[in-house]
Design a protein around this motif. Structure first.
Motif, short mmCIF file in Angstrom:
data_model
loop_
_atom_site.label_atom_id
_atom_site.label_comp_id
_atom_site.label_asym_id
_atom_site.label_seq_id
_atom_site.Cartn_x
_atom_site.Cartn_y
_atom_site.Cartn_z
N ARG A 1 -15.46 3.81 -10.24
CA ARG A 1 -16.13 2.71 -8.93
C ARG A 1 -14.35 2.53 -8.07
N MET A 2 -14.93 3.43 -6.91
CA MET A 2 -13.59 4.10 -6.17
C MET A 2 -13.67 2.90 -4.28
N TYR A 3 -12.34 2.70 -3.99
CA TYR A 3 -13.33 1.81 -2.62
C TYR A 3 -12.34 2.93 -1.65
N PHE A 4 -13.02 3.11 -0.46
CA PHE A 4 -12.46 3.92 0.42
C PHE A 4 -13.10 3.60 2.00
N MET A 5 -11.72 4.01 3.16
CA MET A 5 -12.14 3.30 4.34
C MET A 5 -11.80 4.45 5.48
N VAL A 6 -12.92 4.94 5.80
CA VAL A 6 -12.61 5.65 6.97
C VAL A 6 -12.40 4.71 8.24
N SER A 7 -11.56 5.02 9.36
CA SER A 7 -11.62 4.67 10.47
C SER A 7 -12.25 5.77 11.34
N TYR B 1 -8.29 5.57 4.75
CA TYR B 1 -7.49 4.73 3.49
C TYR B 1 -8.24 4.67 1.63
N VAL B 2 -7.68 4.43 0.58
CA VAL B 2 -7.85 5.29 -0.36
C VAL B 2 -7.03 3.52 -1.30
N TYR B 3 -7.95 2.60 -1.85
CA TYR B 3 -7.50 1.90 -2.39
C TYR B 3 -7.57 1.83 -3.99
N SER B 4 -5.97 1.42 -3.86
CA SER B 4 -5.28 2.45 -4.99
C SER B 4 -6.22 2.09 -6.67
#
Length: 98
Positions: free
Chosen positions: A28-34, A40-43
């Motif tokens: 599970r990884m978290y990303f945000m796309v503006s 943006y990738v949460y480390s």
């Protein structure tokens, strides 16, 4: 089968997945796309592990799915083992030749 929603996901099932201690896992990884498409990738990430060993010939959902909201109903659920760190997975895979 009756589908109530027009939104569905169809994908090929991986019959021989990479396993952790004979169990399926997902990362599970978290990303945000503006809105301008900057990503943006949460480390921080984590690995969810199924409550029961994987067996392609079995229809037991607790060996095929990693969702903790479902896994917590398995008689084999162990909250301590349900989520592991990337480092623990990496160590396990290295020890087993991956």
């Amino acid at each position: 089968m009756r589908i109530m929603s027009k939104k569905v996901v169809v994908q090929k099932y991986i019959e021989h997945p990479l396993l952790y201690e004979k169990r399926k896992f997902d990362i599970r990884m978290y990303f945000m796309v503006s809105h301008s498409c900057k990503v943006y990738v949460y480390s921080e990430m984590y690995i969810r592990v199924s409550a029961q060993p994987y067996d392609l010939g079995s229809l037991r959902k607790f060996g095929h799915l990693n969702n903790i909201a479902l896994q917590k109903y398995s008689p084999h659920f162990d909250g301590e083992k349900a989520v592991i760190s990337p480092k623990k997975l990496e160590e396990y895979l290295r020890e087993h030749g991956h």
